[in-house]
Design an enzyme around this catalytic site. Structure first.
Site, short mmCIF file in Angstrom:
data_model
loop_
_atom_site.label_atom_id
_atom_site.label_comp_id
_atom_site.label_asym_id
_atom_site.label_seq_id
_atom_site.Cartn_x
_atom_site.Cartn_y
_atom_site.Cartn_z
N ASP A 100 -25.60 74.53 76.67
CA ASP A 100 -24.92 74.30 75.17
C ASP A 100 -23.87 75.22 74.92
O ASP A 100 -23.87 76.61 74.96
CB ASP A 100 -25.92 74.40 74.10
CG ASP A 100 -25.43 73.86 72.78
OD1 ASP A 100 -24.69 73.09 72.67
OD2 ASP A 100 -26.10 74.36 71.87
N HIS A 101 -22.83 74.91 74.58
CA HIS A 101 -21.53 75.65 74.47
C HIS A 101 -21.11 76.61 75.53
O HIS A 101 -21.45 77.88 75.43
CB HIS A 101 -21.63 76.56 73.10
CG HIS A 101 -21.65 75.54 71.92
ND1 HIS A 101 -20.29 75.30 71.34
CD2 HIS A 101 -22.57 74.91 71.09
CE1 HIS A 101 -20.47 74.25 70.42
NE2 HIS A 101 -21.77 74.41 70.06
N HIS A 154 -22.26 67.78 66.92
CA HIS A 154 -23.26 69.22 66.75
C HIS A 154 -23.40 69.54 65.41
O HIS A 154 -23.15 68.58 64.45
CB HIS A 154 -22.26 70.13 67.27
CG HIS A 154 -22.02 70.32 68.89
ND1 HIS A 154 -22.45 71.31 69.38
CD2 HIS A 154 -21.27 69.50 69.58
CE1 HIS A 154 -22.43 71.05 70.75
NE2 HIS A 154 -21.69 69.79 70.75
N ASN A 160 -30.88 72.28 66.37
CA ASN A 160 -31.39 73.38 66.60
C ASN A 160 -32.08 74.25 65.61
O ASN A 160 -33.15 74.33 65.46
CB ASN A 160 -30.28 74.37 67.46
CG ASN A 160 -30.77 75.61 67.90
OD1 ASN A 160 -32.06 75.66 67.85
ND2 ASN A 160 -30.11 76.71 67.96
P1 13P Z 1 -27.81 73.06 64.29
O1 13P Z 1 -27.98 74.64 64.67
O2 13P Z 1 -27.12 73.17 63.16
O3 13P Z 1 -28.78 72.06 64.34
O4 13P Z 1 -26.47 72.69 65.52
C1 13P Z 1 -27.09 72.68 66.85
C2 13P Z 1 -25.97 72.40 67.89
O5 13P Z 1 -25.14 71.99 67.33
C3 13P Z 1 -26.19 72.85 69.05
O6 13P Z 1 -25.01 72.85 69.89
#
Ligand code: 13P
Length: 288
Positions: free
Chosen positions: A85-86, A208, A232
């Site tokens: 992720d990212h 996201h 997340n």
């Molecule tokens: P949140 O933490 O707002 O649910 O976003 C998660 C996310 O986009 C991970 O890349």
């Protein structure tokens, strides 16, 4: 089942007008809870790993080996993608090496030419190995691993440029932010999303900041091409609240010694409940 790329599950979701959930993992219990819920609900799932979470779990290889072993140990048969992720440019290569099945290269903070060049290079590497690649255009707001984005809306022409490189899925900022939404949040920009959709055609789009977006907005975003939604913070908050309550009740702390299995059980259940609730909204149950 072995780890799979996210390509097929997202193309199916895009065509079937539902979204696959990406739930971020932070430890063994988190991972197990998400995998068990996906299996129980017969839903495809993407496990997201931020670079910070990867470091916490002692490195991407530990994460990849743990997830693969867990899939085997728990007899998980639904499709599971393990996704960075990212990712930074360097982080992407580390995850490819470690055995991830999907990566996100977040080049949104680079000038567009540099984002294009690096994305193009990584697409070629991923294609050779059968991995999926997510790219980002337009910074997504809020804070994640200490990186604060501004929540801008992506430029649809830049989205098309990156999509045309051959990425598997595209994350485009449409006013979404990571973490809790502020009281004065003006909502998702469906005008931007529609323009992006018109430019990129059937490319699965990624939303996201899935925590706290109202259900009607999620459904509208799915109708406009969103096929992957990242969550997340909501799992973290649910875990934290359930653990806090359990500790306040003091049951685990009365004389018998510390038992992490008992202490973490309410938090794990809270994650399972959250994942189930999200999967119901995303429409991905029984789509494995
Ligand atoms: P949140 O933490 O707002 O649910 O976003 C998660 C996310 O986009 C991970 O890349």
């Amino acid at each position: 089942m072995a780890l799979v790329s996210a390509k097929e599950m997202l193309e199916k979701a895009r065509a079937g007008k539902y979204a696959v959930g990406q739930f971020n993992i932070n430890n063994l219990e988190w991972t197990k809870s998400i995998l068990q819920t996906a299996q129980e609900l017969n839903a495809p799932v993407i496990l997201g790993v931020s670079e910070g979470a990867g470091k916490y779990m002692t490195g991407f290889k530990t994460v990849a080996d743990m997830v693969k072993a867990m899939i085997e140990g728990l007899n998980i048969t639904v499709p599971v993608a393990l996704h960075l992720d990212h990712g930074t440019y360097e982080g992407c290569y580390k995850c490819i090496e470690a055995g991830f099945s999907s990566i996100m290269f977040d080049g949104s903070h680079f000038p567009i030419e540099e984002n294009v060049a690096k994305t193009k290079e990584l697409i070629e590497v991923c294609a050779k190995k059968g991995l999926s690649l997510e790219a980002e255009v337009g910074a997504i707001g809020g804070e994640e691993d200490g990186v604060i984005g501004r929540g801008e809306c992506a430029d649809p022409d830049e989205c098309k440029r990156i999509a045309d490189l051959g990425v598997t899925m595209l994350a485009a900022g449409i006013g979404n932010i990571h973490g809790k939404y502020p009281a004065d949040w003006t909502g998702l920009s469906f005008e931007t999303l529609e323009k992006i959709k018109n430019k990129v055609g059937k490319m699965p789009l990624v939303l996201h900041g899935g925590t706290g977006i109202p259900t009607d907005m999620i459904k509208k975003a799915i109708s406009l091409g969103v096929a992957k939604i990242n969550v997340n913070t909501e799992c973290q908050l649910a875990f934290q609240e359930a653990t806090r309550k359990y500790i306040e009740e003091g049951k685990d702390l009365q004389g018998k010694g510390f038992d992490p299995r008992k202490l973490l059980a309410p938090g794990c259940q809270a994650i399972k409940d959250t994942v189930k609730e999200k999967m119901e909204i995303f429409g991905c149950i029984n789509k494995a």
